[in-house]
Each structure stands twice: as structure tokens, then as C-alpha cells.
Design a protein around this motif. Sequence first.
Motif, mmCIF file in Angstrom:
data_model
loop_
_atom_site.group_PDB
_atom_site.id
_atom_site.type_symbol
_atom_site.label_atom_id
_atom_site.label_comp_id
_atom_site.label_asym_id
_atom_site.label_seq_id
_atom_site.Cartn_x
_atom_site.Cartn_y
_atom_site.Cartn_z
ATOM 1 N N ARG A 132 48.619 24.711 49.711
ATOM 2 C CA ARG A 132 49.998 24.929 49.237
ATOM 3 C C ARG A 132 50.238 24.202 47.920
ATOM 4 N NH1 ARG A 132 50.905 24.095 54.804
ATOM 5 N NH2 ARG A 132 51.572 21.949 54.423
ATOM 6 N N PHE A 133 49.711 22.994 47.832
ATOM 7 C CA PHE A 133 49.883 22.202 46.616
ATOM 8 C C PHE A 133 49.176 22.859 45.427
ATOM 9 C CE2 PHE A 133 48.635 18.397 43.998
ATOM 10 C CZ PHE A 133 49.923 18.059 43.596
ATOM 11 N N THR B 145 42.532 21.502 52.343
ATOM 12 C CA THR B 145 43.355 21.323 53.531
ATOM 13 C C THR B 145 44.545 22.275 53.432
ATOM 14 O OG1 THR B 145 44.727 19.618 52.514
ATOM 15 C CG2 THR B 145 42.701 18.893 53.613
ATOM 16 N N ASP B 146 45.283 22.434 54.517
ATOM 17 C CA ASP B 146 46.468 23.300 54.470
ATOM 18 C C ASP B 146 47.446 22.807 53.404
ATOM 19 O OD1 ASP B 146 45.450 24.863 56.450
ATOM 20 O OD2 ASP B 146 46.590 23.904 58.073
ATOM 21 N N THR B 147 47.665 21.506 53.381
ATOM 22 C CA THR B 147 48.562 20.928 52.369
ATOM 23 C C THR B 147 47.986 21.148 50.971
ATOM 24 O OG1 THR B 147 49.326 19.259 53.921
ATOM 25 C CG2 THR B 147 49.705 18.827 51.589
ATOM 26 N N GLY B 148 46.669 20.957 50.847
ATOM 27 C CA GLY B 148 46.030 21.144 49.550
ATOM 28 C C GLY B 148 46.173 22.568 49.039
ATOM 29 N N HIS C 76 51.234 25.469 43.487
ATOM 30 C CA HIS C 76 52.202 24.899 42.555
ATOM 31 C C HIS C 76 51.500 24.322 41.325
ATOM 32 C CE1 HIS C 76 55.549 25.455 45.289
ATOM 33 N NE2 HIS C 76 54.844 24.892 46.260
ATOM 34 N N GLU D 63 45.259 11.968 45.427
ATOM 35 C CA GLU D 63 45.394 11.849 46.878
ATOM 36 C C GLU D 63 45.927 10.471 47.278
ATOM 37 O OE1 GLU D 63 42.002 14.769 48.738
ATOM 38 O OE2 GLU D 63 41.321 12.865 47.864
ATOM 39 N N SER E 52 49.691 10.160 46.601
ATOM 40 C CA SER E 52 50.562 10.934 47.491
ATOM 41 C C SER E 52 50.366 10.570 48.951
ATOM 42 C CB SER E 52 50.284 12.439 47.317
ATOM 43 O OG SER E 52 48.945 12.737 47.680
ATOM 44 N N VAL F 68 48.099 11.863 50.828
ATOM 45 C CA VAL F 68 47.777 13.116 51.519
ATOM 46 C C VAL F 68 46.371 13.552 51.116
ATOM 47 C CG1 VAL F 68 48.360 15.555 51.761
ATOM 48 C CG2 VAL F 68 50.184 13.863 51.586
ATOM 49 N N THR F 69 45.588 14.010 52.064
ATOM 50 C CA THR F 69 44.263 14.550 51.774
ATOM 51 C C THR F 69 44.400 16.001 51.320
ATOM 52 O OG1 THR F 69 43.226 13.124 53.425
ATOM 53 C CG2 THR F 69 41.974 15.048 52.708
ATOM 54 N N LEU F 70 43.855 16.286 50.155
ATOM 55 C CA LEU F 70 43.949 17.634 49.588
ATOM 56 C C LEU F 70 42.669 18.437 49.773
ATOM 57 C CD1 LEU F 70 45.687 16.661 46.217
ATOM 58 C CD2 LEU F 70 46.779 17.571 48.279
#
Length: 300
Positions: free
Chosen positions: A64-65, A59-62, A68, A41, A44, A46-48
Amino acid sequence: MDDLRRMAVFAAVVQHGSMSAAARALRMSTSAVSQQVRLLEQGSGVTLLHRSTRKLALTDTGARFAEHCHTMVSAAAQAQAQLALAHDAPSGELRMSAPVGFARHIAPALAPLLADHPSMTLRLLVDDALINLVDARIDLALRAGRLPDSTWVAQRLCDFEWVLCASPDYLRRRGEPATPSELAQHQWLVGSRDGSALQVELTGPEGERETLRVEARIASNNQLSLEQMCAAGLGVGMLTHPDVHEHLQSARLRRVLPQWRLPAGPVWAVTPQRDTQPAKVRHAIAALRAHFAAMPGTRS
């Protein structure tokens, strides 16, 4: 490379639902897992994960990440499996058994494997009786349908679709049934050792179900014989779609009640041991699975 390792750790946390569960799976300490995610985190920006004393939430980003990351871990596992297969190339004698009806599939399925590995040989025992794998020193057996309880290991390869068939000549002589109830008036070719009656379960186009019991005029424990007798116009047979596909394409056989479906039958790869299989067995199972998946009338 550090980021890739941290991504794998993050994927494990998401998969197992907690830092502690991921730590057990990865054989790491919980604090080490937490640190890897924190460094990911920080790197990047960004909070995952949202952390609380009770649970972790993506999180929403987490979220999606994580998809992958899971793809990356899966690809790495597949790459490792390919390396293992390349290192442990198939060789030696592969002793197989199969029912008579399945023997036709062995050559096209295993021909590329045998051509690529000259040090591998094949001993094929074809018999409709259930061969004792240990006594016959069988490495791999093909079986169909419901398996008896045993200590052997079974892997499902695919399902074969069953179809009702008859020859055009037979249908001209006896008439073509329009409903399941009319099937009882026909001559039946039944796969049976003792000539017992056959219970036919059908599902209609609207999901309706019909079950009927038909008596055998001709019974055989050999599917290939039933297929030949069906093509010769001796009655209606319940046959596997992959085996009669060419007959249906050439109109030597016709489907009876084509809008009604029969239950599919599983096809199994059976081995006598539970520990790691030798390369010759693993490659043969993979080749059989790929061959069956490409055939018409099968389901993975």
C-alpha cells in the motif's frame, strides 16, 4: 526531506524488483539503497519488505505504501517537466506539414498556443503528398494511417474512428443496405490515387467479421473532396468520424450500417530528429494531442 528521498528510493526498489537493480537505475551503491530503505522502516516502525537471498517481497503495508510512493515520484517528475517547459518557452518559426483533410484541425489546436506565445510563428504546408521533412525543413508533420519505414520519429497522437456514410438523398434513391453484403451493390467513393478498389473490414455487434472488396465509382486522394462528394449524394464513403461529425449531427450525412464498426486509423506526429525536441515542437504536439482527445470520434 530525507523521508521523501527514502520514499523515492523505496519506489525504485519496488519498480525494479531488487536493491541492485534500483541501485543501477539511481546510480547509487546497493548498500546505500539498502540503508535508505532500512532507515525508512526504522523511522516508521513498520516492515515494508521481506528480504531473502533470492528475492524481495512486499508486506501488505509495504504494497500500500509503495503505491503512494510511486504517485509521489510521478508527481515530482511531472512538476520537473512543467519547470522545464516554462524555462524553455516556445519561440521562433514552427514549420508544419499536414494533409489537406487535417488542415482544419490545426487552427483550433494551435490557436491558444500561438496566442500565449507571441514570439512563436507558424508556417503550415498543406499537401496530401508525403513531403520530405528534411528537404522542406519541416519541424513537425501530421500523418495518418500506416507509416512507411524511415529514420523519422513518430509519436501516436490518437486513433480516428472510420464510419460509412451517405447522404439521405442517396439512400432514398438507392436504398439503405441492411447487411454488409449489400454494400457491394452501391456506388463507392474511395480514397485512392489510382482508382483501385477498396477493401472494407467490418466487425458486427456480436463480434462477427466481414471483409468485402468494393469498386470505386469516384476515387480521390483527398479526404475533403470525398467528404464533399458524399454530402452531395454521389455514393457511400468511408470517412473519419471527427471530420464528418457535424454533418452527422445536422443530418446532412447518415451513417450506413451503424451497428458495424470499421478499424480505427492512427494519427501521428512525425519529426525528423531523435534528440531533444525544441519547445515549439513539444508544445505543438501537446496541443494537438489535447485537441484530438477532446474531439468526438477519436480514441487516445
